[in-house]
Design an enzyme around this catalytic site. Structure first.
Site, PDB file in Angstrom:
ATOM      1  N   HIS A 146       0.819  -1.222   0.000  1.00  0.00           N
ATOM      2  CA  HIS A 146       0.000   0.000   0.000  1.00  0.00           C
ATOM      3  C   HIS A 146       0.847   1.264   0.000  1.00  0.00           C
ATOM      4  O   HIS A 146       0.347   2.347   0.278  1.00  0.00           O
ATOM      5  CB  HIS A 146      -0.952  -0.010   1.200  1.00  0.00           C
ATOM      6  CG  HIS A 146      -1.968  -1.112   1.124  1.00  0.00           C
ATOM      7  ND1 HIS A 146      -2.540  -1.701   2.220  1.00  0.00           N
ATOM      8  CD2 HIS A 146      -2.514  -1.746   0.053  1.00  0.00           C
ATOM      9  CE1 HIS A 146      -3.386  -2.653   1.844  1.00  0.00           C
ATOM     10  NE2 HIS A 146      -3.374  -2.705   0.529  1.00  0.00           N
TER      11      HIS A 146
ATOM     12  N   CYS B 106       7.822  14.204 -12.345  1.00  0.00           N
ATOM     13  CA  CYS B 106       8.795  13.117 -12.183  1.00  0.00           C
ATOM     14  C   CYS B 106      10.073  13.463 -12.935  1.00  0.00           C
ATOM     15  O   CYS B 106      10.026  13.719 -14.138  1.00  0.00           O
ATOM     16  CB  CYS B 106       8.186  11.833 -12.744  1.00  0.00           C
ATOM     17  SG  CYS B 106       9.333  10.457 -12.890  1.00  0.00           S
TER      18      CYS B 106
ATOM     19  N   PRO C 240      -3.098 -11.488  17.944  1.00  0.00           N
ATOM     20  CA  PRO C 240      -3.598 -11.572  19.330  1.00  0.00           C
ATOM     21  C   PRO C 240      -4.784 -12.517  19.460  1.00  0.00           C
ATOM     22  O   PRO C 240      -4.961 -13.150  20.493  1.00  0.00           O
ATOM     23  CB  PRO C 240      -4.032 -10.130  19.648  1.00  0.00           C
ATOM     24  CG  PRO C 240      -3.378  -9.275  18.626  1.00  0.00           C
ATOM     25  CD  PRO C 240      -3.137 -10.124  17.416  1.00  0.00           C
TER      26      PRO C 240
END
Ligand code: ZN
Length: 254
Positions: free
Chosen positions: A125, A154, A221
């Site tokens: 991401h 760019c 968890p």
């Protein structure tokens, strides 16, 4: 927990090519709130608009003007810039240093794996500290980039540059996506840490490992949708479990 971690360590040491897949859970112990799930920013406030990317492409100058506008903290538990790698990040970097872990695929944009010292990091991401060209996918550090003209251009191809973080509606950059698939296809043991891996394309990566006969080790968890597919499940926060795993690896390696 120690016995399960010992099982995981043996599985890792018997594998040829171990890859990790991480998600928001790894950074929770650094004080970064997840987007989804209990306590998530989006759970609380609703998901951001689905057409963010389309709007950037339609008007990149407006996106940049908005982005550079000073604003108050955006609701992460602590500011992303202040967050530090936790023992979970450091343990993964150490596993790479030991030659045990070959690649780390992350859904996190917080740069903490890099800051912990991991080197072969694939950021599905994107990375919040970087910019990316929408035409050629070249990436640049945000810091120090010439923003005198908006949208910035760019230096490689003249295309316009946006934040590297992948927005809603934006395709995952093909260069990163292809490397994630290659690493997963190559892997015979994947460590899935701090993610239930239900969001595509990350969700498909453990399945690639499983399909080719590899093993999955989960560190979360709580039980997730992926748990029934995993060979070993370590139900603990990664900042607690991974340093113990590193100790077990060191002990069994000698
Ligand atoms: Zn370019």
């Amino acid at each position: 927990m120690e016995a399960v971690i010992e099982d995981a360590a043996r599985l890792i040491l018997s594998a040829e090519y171990v890859v990790a897949l991480t998600g928001a859970g790894v950074s929770v112990e650094s004080g970064i709130r997840p987007f989804r799930g209990p306590g998530g920013i989006w759970t609380e406030r609703g998901e951001p608009s689905m057409d963010g990317y389309r709007r950037i492409m339609a008007d990149p100058k407006a996106y940049w003007e908005n982005r550079l506008r000073p604003r108050s903290r955006r609701g992460f538990g602590i500011s992303l810039a202040d967050a530090k790698p936790n023992p979970g990040h450091l343990a993964l970097a150490e596993m790479e240093e030991m030659g045990v872990l070959r690649a780390l695929i992350t859904q996190n944009i917080d740069d903490l794996h890099n800051r912990a010292g991991s080197r072969n990091v694939l950021e599905i991401h994107g990375n919040r500290t970087k910019l990316r060209c929408v035409s050629c996918n070249a990436r640049f550090p945000f810091e120090g980039f010439d923003l005198s003209e908006l949208p910035p251009k760019c230096p490689e191809c003249g295309g316009f540059v946006k934040g590297d973080t992948v927005m809603f509606g934006e395709p995952i950059p093909v260069d990163v996506l292809n490397r994630c698939i290659e690493e997963s296809e190559h892997s015979d043991c994947m460590l899935v840490v701090g993610t239930s891996a239900v969001v595509h394309p990350a969700a498909s990566l453990p399945l690639l490992v499983k399909r080719s006969g590899g093993h999955l080790i989960e560190v979360n968890p709580m039980e997730t949708e992926l748990s029934p597919l995993c060979d070993v499940c370590i139900f603990a926060p990664s900042g607690e479990a991974l340093p113990i795993l590193v100790s077990a690896l060191k002990r069994l390696k000698d």
